[in-house]
Motif scaffolding. Structure first.
Motif, PDB file in Angstrom:
ATOM      1  N   ASP A  10       0.840  -1.194   0.000  1.00 36.19           N
ATOM      2  CA  ASP A  10       0.000   0.000   0.000  1.00 36.19           C
ATOM      3  C   ASP A  10       0.879   1.249   0.000  1.00 36.19           C
ATOM      4  O   ASP A  10       2.100   1.154  -0.115  1.00 36.19           O
ATOM      5  CB  ASP A  10      -0.982  -0.015   1.179  1.00 36.19           C
ATOM      6  N   SER A  11       0.270   2.404   0.124  1.00 36.25           N
ATOM      7  CA  SER A  11       1.020   3.664   0.036  1.00 36.25           C
ATOM      8  C   SER A  11       2.033   3.840   1.164  1.00 36.25           C
ATOM      9  O   SER A  11       2.989   4.602   1.030  1.00 36.25           O
ATOM     10  CB  SER A  11       0.048   4.849   0.016  1.00 36.25           C
ATOM     11  N   THR A  12       1.856   3.129   2.278  1.00 40.90           N
ATOM     12  CA  THR A  12       2.804   3.229   3.397  1.00 40.90           C
ATOM     13  C   THR A  12       3.922   2.194   3.298  1.00 40.90           C
ATOM     14  O   THR A  12       4.798   2.148   4.146  1.00 40.90           O
ATOM     15  CB  THR A  12       2.071   3.049   4.740  1.00 40.90           C
ATOM     16  N   GLY A  13       3.864   1.332   2.285  1.00 41.68           N
ATOM     17  CA  GLY A  13       4.878   0.300   2.117  1.00 41.68           C
ATOM     18  C   GLY A  13       4.543  -1.007   2.806  1.00 41.68           C
ATOM     19  O   GLY A  13       5.311  -1.962   2.750  1.00 41.68           O
ATOM     20  N   GLU A  14       3.373  -1.068   3.456  1.00 43.73           N
ATOM     21  CA  GLU A  14       2.934  -2.299   4.126  1.00 43.73           C
ATOM     22  C   GLU A  14       2.408  -3.290   3.094  1.00 43.73           C
ATOM     23  O   GLU A  14       1.797  -2.898   2.103  1.00 43.73           O
ATOM     24  CB  GLU A  14       1.817  -1.988   5.128  1.00 43.73           C
ATOM     25  N   HIS A  15       2.644  -4.568   3.355  1.00 43.20           N
ATOM     26  CA  HIS A  15       2.120  -5.613   2.484  1.00 43.20           C
ATOM     27  C   HIS A  15       0.645  -5.847   2.789  1.00 43.20           C
ATOM     28  O   HIS A  15       0.253  -5.933   3.953  1.00 43.20           O
ATOM     29  CB  HIS A  15       2.898  -6.916   2.666  1.00 43.20           C
ATOM     30  N   VAL A  16      -0.140  -5.941   1.728  1.00 46.34           N
ATOM     31  CA  VAL A  16      -1.577  -6.141   1.856  1.00 46.34           C
ATOM     32  C   VAL A  16      -1.955  -7.381   1.045  1.00 46.34           C
ATOM     33  O   VAL A  16      -1.582  -7.508  -0.123  1.00 46.34           O
ATOM     34  CB  VAL A  16      -2.357  -4.911   1.321  1.00 46.34           C
ATOM     35  N   VAL A  17      -2.687  -8.296   1.682  1.00 46.44           N
ATOM     36  CA  VAL A  17      -3.166  -9.499   1.003  1.00 46.44           C
ATOM     37  C   VAL A  17      -4.605  -9.249   0.571  1.00 46.44           C
ATOM     38  O   VAL A  17      -5.440  -8.828   1.371  1.00 46.44           O
ATOM     39  CB  VAL A  17      -3.096 -10.736   1.933  1.00 46.44           C
ATOM     40  N   SER A  18      -4.876  -9.490  -0.712  1.00 44.48           N
ATOM     41  CA  SER A  18      -6.233  -9.329  -1.228  1.00 44.48           C
ATOM     42  C   SER A  18      -6.480 -10.408  -2.274  1.00 44.48           C
ATOM     43  O   SER A  18      -5.590 -11.182  -2.599  1.00 44.48           O
ATOM     44  CB  SER A  18      -6.427  -7.932  -1.821  1.00 44.48           C
ATOM     45  N   GLU A  19      -7.711 -10.472  -2.764  1.00 44.17           N
ATOM     46  CA  GLU A  19      -8.055 -11.453  -3.791  1.00 44.17           C
ATOM     47  C   GLU A  19      -8.211 -10.758  -5.135  1.00 44.17           C
ATOM     48  O   GLU A  19      -8.613  -9.606  -5.207  1.00 44.17           O
ATOM     49  CB  GLU A  19      -9.327 -12.209  -3.429  1.00 44.17           C
TER      50      GLU A  19
END
Length: 136
Positions: A10-19
């Motif tokens: 995401d914009s903060t550099g965090e990993h995001v899991v989505s489908e």
């Protein structure tokens, strides 16, 4: 984890899991109407079961829609056949690659004792090894 899972930042550099919906790989028409190409959206349409030599995949048919005139396009049986697929049912809820049938025929020639059930079990095993656990 589902085979449809994707990992993004995401914009903060965090990993995001989505489908994410996965579309059947098929040649799309150049135009579906006389409106401009920038008015066209490609989305996931109806869900299908796709089976190839690597097992089962839960995919969606592409659905092309024009934002201006609202005309839409989704593959028909003739489009599937032209792209090397074979519909397993009239409404093609299940779609096979044509080369899957050739592969089964090759197996039957080289190993005449191979049953259809053994071939299906091999496809299910390949699916499960890749994290796709649905029945074929």
């Amino acid at each position: 984890m589902s085979p449809k899972c994707i990992v993004t930042k995401d914009s903060t550099g965090e990993h995001v899991v989505s489908e994410q919906d996965c579309l059947l790989p098929i040649a799309l028409p150049n135009k579906i109407c006389c409106c401009g190409a920038e008015d066209v959206l490609v989305n996931a349409g109806r869900a299908i079961i796709f089976i190839n030599i690597n097992g089962r995949y839960d995919l969606s048919l592409p659905l092309i829609t024009c934002k201006s005139c609202l005309k839409s396009w989704t593959p028909e049986v003739k489009d599937l056949i032209l792209n090397g697929y074979w519909p397993g049912t009239i409404e093609f809820q299940t779609v096979y690659t044509v080369d899957l049938f050739s592969t089964f025929e090759d197996f039957k020639v080289t190993a005449p004792g191979l049953s259809r059930q053994a071939f299906v079990r091999m496809l299910q095993s390949r699916s499960m090894r890749s994290g796709r656990v649905s029945q074929i």
